[in-house]
Design a protein around this motif. Structure first.
Motif, mmCIF file in Angstrom:
data_model
loop_
_atom_site.group_PDB
_atom_site.id
_atom_site.type_symbol
_atom_site.label_atom_id
_atom_site.label_comp_id
_atom_site.label_asym_id
_atom_site.label_seq_id
_atom_site.Cartn_x
_atom_site.Cartn_y
_atom_site.Cartn_z
ATOM 1 N N ARG A 180 -5.416 1.438 -35.535
ATOM 2 C CA ARG A 180 -4.165 1.964 -36.100
ATOM 3 C C ARG A 180 -3.255 2.451 -34.982
ATOM 4 N NH1 ARG A 180 -6.256 4.769 -41.436
ATOM 5 N NH2 ARG A 180 -6.955 2.853 -42.445
ATOM 6 N N THR A 181 -1.976 2.380 -35.242
ATOM 7 C CA THR A 181 -0.993 2.841 -34.258
ATOM 8 C C THR A 181 -0.987 4.362 -34.216
ATOM 9 O OG1 THR A 181 0.349 0.901 -34.714
ATOM 10 C CG2 THR A 181 1.440 2.738 -33.605
ATOM 11 N N ALA A 182 -1.040 4.898 -33.014
ATOM 12 C CA ALA A 182 -0.989 6.353 -32.851
ATOM 13 C C ALA A 182 0.408 6.845 -33.198
ATOM 14 C CB ALA A 182 -1.344 6.723 -31.417
ATOM 15 N N THR A 183 0.469 8.012 -33.843
ATOM 16 C CA THR A 183 1.756 8.578 -34.250
ATOM 17 C C THR A 183 1.902 9.991 -33.698
ATOM 18 O OG1 THR A 183 0.841 9.539 -36.275
ATOM 19 C CG2 THR A 183 1.708 7.272 -36.416
ATOM 20 N N ALA A 184 3.151 10.450 -33.655
ATOM 21 C CA ALA A 184 3.421 11.822 -33.221
ATOM 22 C C ALA A 184 2.775 12.814 -34.184
ATOM 23 C CB ALA A 184 4.927 12.058 -33.130
ATOM 24 N N GLU A 185 2.784 12.480 -35.463
ATOM 25 C CA GLU A 185 2.156 13.355 -36.462
ATOM 26 C C GLU A 185 0.653 13.471 -36.213
ATOM 27 O OE1 GLU A 185 1.388 13.546 -41.284
ATOM 28 O OE2 GLU A 185 2.840 12.110 -40.477
ATOM 29 N N GLY A 186 0.016 12.341 -35.892
ATOM 30 C CA GLY A 186 -1.417 12.369 -35.580
ATOM 31 C C GLY A 186 -1.710 13.210 -34.360
ATOM 32 N N TYR A 187 -0.840 13.108 -33.357
ATOM 33 C CA TYR A 187 -1.035 13.925 -32.159
ATOM 34 C C TYR A 187 -0.855 15.411 -32.484
ATOM 35 C CZ TYR A 187 -0.508 15.937 -27.553
ATOM 36 O OH TYR A 187 -0.671 16.725 -26.443
ATOM 37 N N ARG A 188 0.146 15.726 -33.308
ATOM 38 C CA ARG A 188 0.358 17.127 -33.695
ATOM 39 C C ARG A 188 -0.861 17.687 -34.425
ATOM 40 N NH1 ARG A 188 5.672 15.307 -34.503
ATOM 41 N NH2 ARG A 188 5.332 14.960 -36.719
ATOM 42 N N LEU A 189 -1.522 16.848 -35.230
ATOM 43 C CA LEU A 189 -2.750 17.272 -35.913
ATOM 44 C C LEU A 189 -3.802 17.701 -34.891
ATOM 45 C CD1 LEU A 189 -4.635 17.403 -38.497
ATOM 46 C CD2 LEU A 189 -5.324 15.102 -37.828
ATOM 47 N N LEU A 190 -3.970 16.908 -33.843
ATOM 48 C CA LEU A 190 -4.958 17.237 -32.816
ATOM 49 C C LEU A 190 -4.570 18.516 -32.072
ATOM 50 C CD1 LEU A 190 -7.545 15.546 -31.860
ATOM 51 C CD2 LEU A 190 -6.010 14.323 -33.341
ATOM 52 N N VAL A 191 -3.275 18.677 -31.795
ATOM 53 C CA VAL A 191 -2.806 19.900 -31.125
ATOM 54 C C VAL A 191 -3.105 21.117 -31.999
ATOM 55 C CG1 VAL A 191 -0.743 21.147 -30.336
ATOM 56 C CG2 VAL A 191 -1.022 18.722 -29.786
ATOM 57 N N SER A 192 -2.898 20.976 -33.306
ATOM 58 C CA SER A 192 -3.156 22.077 -34.247
ATOM 59 C C SER A 192 -4.645 22.434 -34.273
ATOM 60 C CB SER A 192 -2.658 21.676 -35.615
ATOM 61 O OG SER A 192 -3.037 22.624 -36.581
ATOM 62 N N VAL A 193 -5.491 21.417 -34.334
ATOM 63 C CA VAL A 193 -6.945 21.666 -34.354
ATOM 64 C C VAL A 193 -7.372 22.320 -33.049
ATOM 65 C CG1 VAL A 193 -9.231 20.564 -34.425
ATOM 66 C CG2 VAL A 193 -7.425 19.816 -35.995
ATOM 67 N N ASP A 194 -6.838 21.843 -31.942
ATOM 68 C CA ASP A 194 -7.148 22.430 -30.644
ATOM 69 C C ASP A 194 -6.762 23.907 -30.614
ATOM 70 O OD1 ASP A 194 -7.908 22.641 -27.969
ATOM 71 O OD2 ASP A 194 -5.967 21.935 -27.228
ATOM 72 N N GLY A 195 -5.604 24.224 -31.163
ATOM 73 C CA GLY A 195 -5.176 25.625 -31.216
ATOM 74 C C GLY A 195 -6.099 26.488 -32.042
ATOM 75 N N ARG A 196 -6.577 25.948 -33.177
ATOM 76 C CA ARG A 196 -7.484 26.718 -34.026
ATOM 77 C C ARG A 196 -8.838 26.932 -33.357
ATOM 78 N NH1 ARG A 196 -6.265 23.067 -38.439
ATOM 79 N NH2 ARG A 196 -4.079 23.448 -38.698
ATOM 80 N N VAL A 197 -9.306 25.905 -32.647
ATOM 81 C CA VAL A 197 -10.584 26.041 -31.923
ATOM 82 C C VAL A 197 -10.440 27.100 -30.836
ATOM 83 C CG1 VAL A 197 -12.139 24.851 -30.321
ATOM 84 C CG2 VAL A 197 -11.444 23.737 -32.453
ATOM 85 N N ARG A 198 -9.321 27.127 -30.153
ATOM 86 C CA ARG A 198 -9.112 28.103 -29.083
ATOM 87 C C ARG A 198 -8.955 29.510 -29.646
ATOM 88 N NH1 ARG A 198 -4.220 25.753 -25.790
ATOM 89 N NH2 ARG A 198 -4.697 27.405 -24.313
#
Length: 199
Positions: A180-198
């Motif tokens: 699947r093509t990577a999207t800005a929304e998909g990247y934002r999801l990962l940034v959000s999860v990273d923030g919650r883990v931190r």
């Protein structure tokens, strides 16, 4: 050779040579086809049945069936080739051979996102999440761990983040293994999860 000329005691090598000479006799050679030949004949028989069945249909139906089979074969080949190239590109596991900190993976993700390489940004951000979990002692540092294993193991240790981690793993899989093509929304999801883990 007379019976009197046959030695009573044959040595091991003499017996083996005599057996080889005897078994070379054409009377022992079987006319049965080999396993490969039988498999080839079976495939040809199935094709004959297919085309015999197609012959009894009108031209449009026969052509449609043949085209559908060809298209299906092409799709299967492309899917397999795509999976193989993505697996080679991604190295099979979450991490490559270089060991970086979570902060270094985050910086690489931001750099890739700024350059417009969202697939690489997603991969690096997921790596940052995993490394953060390892640095915090939630996961043990283990080579070869898959994204699904990360989501499962970390989700068990941090139940409040289990759904977020599963979503991050699905995003990673969709881009790196699902084509699947990577999207800005998909990247934002990962940034959000990273923030919650931190946090």
């Amino acid at each position: 050779m007379a019976v009197a000329d046959v030695p009573v005691d044959l040595g091991r090598d003499d017996a083996r040579e005599a057996a080889v000479r005897e078994l070379r006799d054409p009377a022992y050679v079987s006319d049965d086809p080999s396993l490969v030949q039988r498999a080839f004949n079976w495939v040809l028989d199935r094709l004959d049945e297919l085309f015999a069945g197609v012959g009894g249909m009108n031209g449009i139906t026969a052509t449609t069936i043949v085209v559908a089979v060809v298209v299906l074969i092409v799709i299967v080949i492309r899917l397999r080739a795509g999976r193989t190239s993505r697996a080679l590109r991604s190295g099979g596991g979450v991490f490559g051979s270089t060991v970086l900190t979570a902060a270094q993976h985050r910086a690489a993700a931001e750099k890739a996102a700024a350059a417009g390489d969202l697939a690489e940004a997603i991969r690096e951000r997921f790596r940052a999440v995993v490394r953060e979990l390892e640095q915090r002692g939630v996961l043990d540092a283990r080579a070869g761990r898959t994204v699904d294993e990360v989501a499962l193991e970390a989700g068990q240790a941090l139940p409040a983040l289990a759904d977020d981690l599963r979503g991050a793993a699905v995003q990673f899989d969709d881009v790196w293994y699902g084509g699947r093509t990577a999207t800005a929304e998909g990247y934002r999801l990962l940034v959000s999860v990273d923030g919650r883990v931190r946090g």
